[in-house]
Design an enzyme around this catalytic site. Structure first.
Site, PDB file in Angstrom:
ATOM      1  N   LYS A 123       0.738  -1.343  -0.025  1.00  0.00           N
ATOM      2  CA  LYS A 123       0.554  -0.079  -0.084  1.00  0.00           C
ATOM      3  C   LYS A 123       0.447   1.671   0.066  1.00  0.00           C
ATOM      4  O   LYS A 123       0.764   1.998   1.113  1.00  0.00           O
ATOM      5  CB  LYS A 123      -1.152  -0.241   1.321  1.00  0.00           C
ATOM      6  CG  LYS A 123      -2.524   0.333   0.896  1.00  0.00           C
ATOM      7  CD  LYS A 123      -2.980   0.587   2.349  1.00  0.00           C
ATOM      8  CE  LYS A 123      -4.468   0.919   3.144  1.00  0.00           C
ATOM      9  NZ  LYS A 123      -5.159   1.545   0.844  1.00  0.00           N
TER      10      LYS A 123
HETATM   11  N1  PPE Z   1      -7.904  -1.638  -3.375  1.00  0.00           N
HETATM   12  C1  PPE Z   1      -7.548  -0.354  -2.397  1.00  0.00           C
HETATM   13  C2  PPE Z   1      -7.041  -0.007  -4.026  1.00  0.00           C
HETATM   14  C3  PPE Z   1      -7.760   0.351  -2.045  1.00  0.00           C
HETATM   15  O1  PPE Z   1      -6.836   1.297  -1.678  1.00  0.00           O
HETATM   16  C4  PPE Z   1      -8.226  -0.486  -0.642  1.00  0.00           C
HETATM   17  C5  PPE Z   1      -8.375   0.197   0.566  1.00  0.00           C
HETATM   18  C6  PPE Z   1      -9.264  -1.658  -0.246  1.00  0.00           C
HETATM   19  C7  PPE Z   1      -9.223  -2.223  -2.388  1.00  0.00           C
HETATM   20  C8  PPE Z   1      -9.787  -2.417  -0.228  1.00  0.00           C
HETATM   21  O2  PPE Z   1      -9.042  -2.874   1.075  1.00  0.00           O
HETATM   22  P1  PPE Z   1      -9.131  -2.983   2.626  1.00  0.00           P
HETATM   23  O3  PPE Z   1      -9.143  -1.917   3.051  1.00  0.00           O
HETATM   24  O4  PPE Z   1      -7.931  -4.052   3.065  1.00  0.00           O
HETATM   25  O5  PPE Z   1     -10.209  -3.743   2.435  1.00  0.00           O
HETATM   26  N2  PPE Z   1      -8.424   1.631   0.545  1.00  0.00           N
HETATM   27  C9  PPE Z   1      -8.061   2.680   1.853  1.00  0.00           C
HETATM   28  C10 PPE Z   1      -8.260   3.692   1.866  1.00  0.00           C
HETATM   29  C11 PPE Z   1      -9.354   4.510   1.639  1.00  0.00           C
HETATM   30  C12 PPE Z   1      -8.976   5.946   1.296  1.00  0.00           C
HETATM   31  O6  PPE Z   1      -9.780   6.461   0.309  1.00  0.00           O
HETATM   32  O7  PPE Z   1      -8.317   6.362   1.463  1.00  0.00           O
HETATM   33  C13 PPE Z   1      -9.109   1.581   3.054  1.00  0.00           C
HETATM   34  O8  PPE Z   1     -10.217   1.796   2.757  1.00  0.00           O
HETATM   35  O9  PPE Z   1      -8.541   2.680   3.609  1.00  0.00           O
END
Ligand code: PPE
Length: 302
Positions: A156
Site C-alpha cells: 500500500k
Molecule cells: N483496493 C485498494 C486500491 C484500496 O486502496 C483498498 C483500501 C482496498 C482495495 C481494500 O482493502 P482493505 O481496506 O484492506 O479491505 N483503501 C483504503 C484507503 C481509502 C482512502 O480513500 O484513503 C481504505 O479503505 O482504508
C-alpha cells in the site's frame, strides 16, 4: 476532519503541530506506505477491526518498499491503541503512515530518514450514508490499474494512489460516485480504494489478488460468505460480466460493504442493494460491532 492528537515518531503531538518539512521526500515522490483501519463501537467498548492483519500488511508494504520500520509490530500495535485512547475515539478511522522524511531530495530514497505517524479521526460512510443502503453509481475507468511491473499492488504505497486519484477524478467529473479500474490486460481489477465482488445465480465471485490490493475486508467477506454457506470463487472477468451480474458490491475498510447499483449507465440487477449483498453487509457490521461471538478474535478491544 480533525482530532486532538497524532502519534509522530513515538510522541503524542497536538493535531495542529503534526507537521513536516516541505522538502520531505514522500511529499515530492510518494515514497511512503500506509494503512487504513477502522475501529467500531461495541457493547464492550471500542474495538479495532483485524488490527493484527493491518499491522502485518503495513510491515509487508514497508518490506517491499525497502523501509525498516524502527518499531516492533507489538510497539506499533500499542501505539495505534494509545492514539485511539488519546483522542477518546469511539469509532472511526486509523491511518498509520511510514514515510521517507527530509534529508535530501533526488529519487534515491536511501539517505532519507524513515518517519512514522498514526492519525485517527471520526469517519462515517466513505461514499455517503445513503450508499450503504441504496448503492452507488460507477463507471469503468479509462485509467488502467498500474501495470504489474510498474509498481507493487501488494504494497500500500502512497505513490500508487495517483493511479486511484486519476480514476476518482474522472468518475466524479463524469457525475458518478466511484471508478472501477481494469488491469492492463483489460480484466476487471478493483475500485480506486476498494475490492470488487459480484453475484450471478447465487454464486459470489471476486477477482484474484495478483493485480489488486490484498484487501483485509475482502478476506473477511470471503470467510463470512463461506461460513454463511455461499459458494465463492475467484475469477478474472471482462467488464461485460459485471453488467449482467445480479448484484455487485465494493469492499474496503473505508467503503465497508457498499452496493453498486449502476455501472456505465447499465442498471445492475434491480438497481438497488441486492439480497445477497444485504445479508453479507448485515453480517459484516454485526461482526465489526462485536455481536457475533464466533468472530470475536477479529476484534482488538481498546
Ligand atoms: N483496493 C485498494 C486500491 C484500496 O486502496 C483498498 C483500501 C482496498 C482495495 C481494500 O482493502 P482493505 O481496506 O484492506 O479491505 N483503501 C483504503 C484507503 C481509502 C482512502 O480513500 O484513503 C481504505 O479503505 O482504508
Amino acid at each position: 476532519m480533525k482530532a486532538e492528537k497524532i502519534w509522530m515518531d513515538g510522541k503524542m503531538t497536538d493535531w495542529d503541530k503534526a507537521q513536516v518539512h516541505v522538502c520531505t521526500h514522500a511529499l515530492h515522490y510518494g515514497s511512503g506506505v500506509f494503512e487504513g483501519i477502522r475501529a467500531y463501537e461495541t457493547e464492550s467498548g471500542t474495538a479495532v477491526f483485524r488490527l493484527k492483519e493491518h499491522i502485518d500488511r503495513l510491515f509487508n508494504s514497508a518490506k517491499i518498499f525497502k523501509m525498516d520500520i524502527p518499531y516492533s509490530k507489538e510497539k506499533f500495535r500499542q501505539a495505534v491503541k494509545d492514539t485511539i485512547k488519546a483522542n477518546k475515539l469511539k469509532s472511526g478511522y486509523i491511518r498509520p503512515l511510514i514515510y521517507r522524511g527530509f534529508k535530501e531530495l533526488g529519487v534515491n530514497p536511501f539517505n532519507c530518514p524513515i518517519n512514522c505517524a498514526i492519525a485517527v479521526w471520526e469517519w462515517g460512510a466513505y461514499l455517503g450514508e445513503e450508499a450503504l443502503a441504496k448503492g452507488i453509481r460507477t463507471k469503468i475507468s479509462s485509467y488502467a490499474r498500474s501495470y504489474i511491473n510498474s509498481t507493487s499492488q501488494k504494497a500500500k504505497i502512497c505513490g500508487n494512489y495517483i493511479n486511484s486519484i486519476f480514476a476518482k477524478m474522472e468518475a466524479i467529473e463524469a457525475g458518478v460516485d466511484e471508478a472501477i479500474l481494469l488491469d492492463t490486460r483489460g480484466f476487471v481489477a478493483e475500485g480506486s480504494g476498494e475490492n470488487l465482488f459480484w453475484i450471478r445465480n447465487g454464486v459470489i465471485y471476486t477477482t484474484p489478488t495478483a493485480t489488486v490490493l490484498e484487501g483485509i475486508t475482502r478476506d473477511s467477506i470471503i470467510k463470512i460468505a463461506k461460513d454463511m454457506g455461499y459458494q465463492l470463487q475467484e475469477k478474472y472477468i471482462c467488464r461485460d460480466e459485471l453488467y449482467i451480474s445480479d448484484e455487485v458490491f465494493f469492499s474496503g475498510t473505508a467503503a465497508e460493504v457498499t452496493p453498486i447499483r449502476e455501472i456505465d449507465n447499465y442498471q445492475i440487477g434491480e438497481g438497488k442493494r441486492g439480497p445477497v449483498t444485504e445479508n453479507i453487509q448485515k453480517k459484516f457490521f454485526d461482526i465489526a460491532k462485536g455481536k457475533e461471538d464466533k468472530y470475536l478474535s477479529w476484534l482488538e478491544y481498546i
